[in-house]
Design a protein around this motif. Structure first.
Motif, mmCIF file in Angstrom:
data_model
loop_
_atom_site.group_PDB
_atom_site.id
_atom_site.type_symbol
_atom_site.label_atom_id
_atom_site.label_comp_id
_atom_site.label_asym_id
_atom_site.label_seq_id
_atom_site.Cartn_x
_atom_site.Cartn_y
_atom_site.Cartn_z
ATOM 1 N N TYR A 117 0.843 -1.206 0.000
ATOM 2 C CA TYR A 117 0.000 0.000 0.000
ATOM 3 C C TYR A 117 0.873 1.249 0.000
ATOM 4 C CZ TYR A 117 -4.012 2.977 1.125
ATOM 5 O OH TYR A 117 -4.992 3.933 1.079
ATOM 6 N N MET A 134 -4.143 4.609 4.538
ATOM 7 C CA MET A 134 -4.518 3.193 4.622
ATOM 8 C C MET A 134 -5.454 2.947 5.800
ATOM 9 S SD MET A 134 -2.017 -0.151 4.878
ATOM 10 C CE MET A 134 -2.694 -1.799 4.558
ATOM 11 N N ALA A 142 -8.387 -0.013 4.558
ATOM 12 C CA ALA A 142 -7.500 -1.070 4.071
ATOM 13 C C ALA A 142 -6.652 -1.663 5.198
ATOM 14 C CB ALA A 142 -6.611 -0.541 2.950
#
Length: 274
Positions: free
Chosen positions: A63, A240, A245
């Motif tokens: 990420y 994130m 996520a």
């Protein structure tokens, strides 16, 4: 500075290797690759199976790399054992390290850190049906496993349970095998490492993390001491967390372990960059 500008800056300042000459890629990484250090032997965190890399550390690294302008095929994964991490950053062998790398003042003397992206705590892994061990104080007279050279088991003996019998193995997977066969009563290390071990297909449903952590370990992103990427990495970690996520990655990589992270400490807010 905008995130796009930070990503572009990253492409210029992160050490490039194995560059693409086809000029084809839309990434602001410009065809260069980024070298990311991870563990290869920690299921649920950093694990190499053939050419596949899995785990929470790996998911966070992917990420962050994407936010910095690198696609997955531009990541060069590099095994980063605990004892080698500072040297690998200082010598330019890697650009970043995501490897259950606790932020400490001593380490900050030689390397930089972004994050933390997770706050772990030393805990105990026991059998799923064990209701007798609920914390380190319950280990009096019990057999406790940790890896050779680790200080975590000794900490319990020194501070919580003086009569605990310490059993050392070469790896945590060996400790879990002993736990499953009844050779030891518990295994100790950071809670999310225990959860990753318990979440493997072979162990799923057999063990539980006690859920009573008694230390605080801030997992950071190791970067070279002179890196200017701390803020860009922190921005990626924050994004994130904000977009869900992070939560998804924790859940996916600990499923089957009967584990809940410490909600008082997680998800964390990255520290201010020096």
């Amino acid at each position: 500075m905008t995130l796009a500008a930070l990503a572009a800056t990253t492409a210029l300042t992160l050490t490039a290797c194995g560059g693409n000459d086809d000029g084809g890629g839309e990434s602001s990484g410009g065809g260069d690759s980024v070298r990311i250090g991870i563990k290869y032997d920690q299921p649920g965190l950093g694990f190499k199976d053939g050419e596949e890399y899995t785990g929470f550390d790996v998911d966070v690294a992917k990420y962050v790399a994407k936010e910095l302008g690198y696609e997955e095929d531009q990541i060069e994964w590099v095994e980063s054992p605990s004892a080698n991490r500072e040297n690998m950053l200082s010598n330019g062998q890697v650009d970043m390290i995501f490897a259950t790398y606790s932020i400490t003042d001593q380490r900050k003397e030689s390397v930089g850190f972004a994050g933390p992206y997770f706050v772990a705590g030393q805990d105990l892994l026991v059998g799923q049906d064990n209701n007798d061990i609920n914390g380190p104080e319950d280990l009096e007279g019990k057999n406790l496993c940790s890896v050779t050279g680790s200080t975590s088991a000794q900490k319990i003996k020194d501070e919580y349970a003086g009569t605990v019998n310490l059993v050392e193995q070469g790896g945590y997977a060996d400790c879990v095998t002993m736990l499953g066969s009844g050779g030891v009563d518990a295994v100790t290390t950071d809670d999310i490492i225990l959860a990753g071990l318990a979440a493997t297909d072979a162990n799923s449903g057999n063990f539980k993390v006690v859920g009573n952590p008694f230390t605080e370990e801030k997992y950071g992103v190791g970067i070279p001491k002179d890196s200017d990427q701390c803020q860009a990495i922190n921005d990626a970690i924050t994004k994130m967390i904000d977009d869900g996520a992070w939560e998804e990655a924790v859940t996916k990589n600990t499923e089957g372990a009967d584990y809940e992270y410490n909600e008082d400490l997680n998800p964390p807010t990255p520290d201010a960059c020096a």
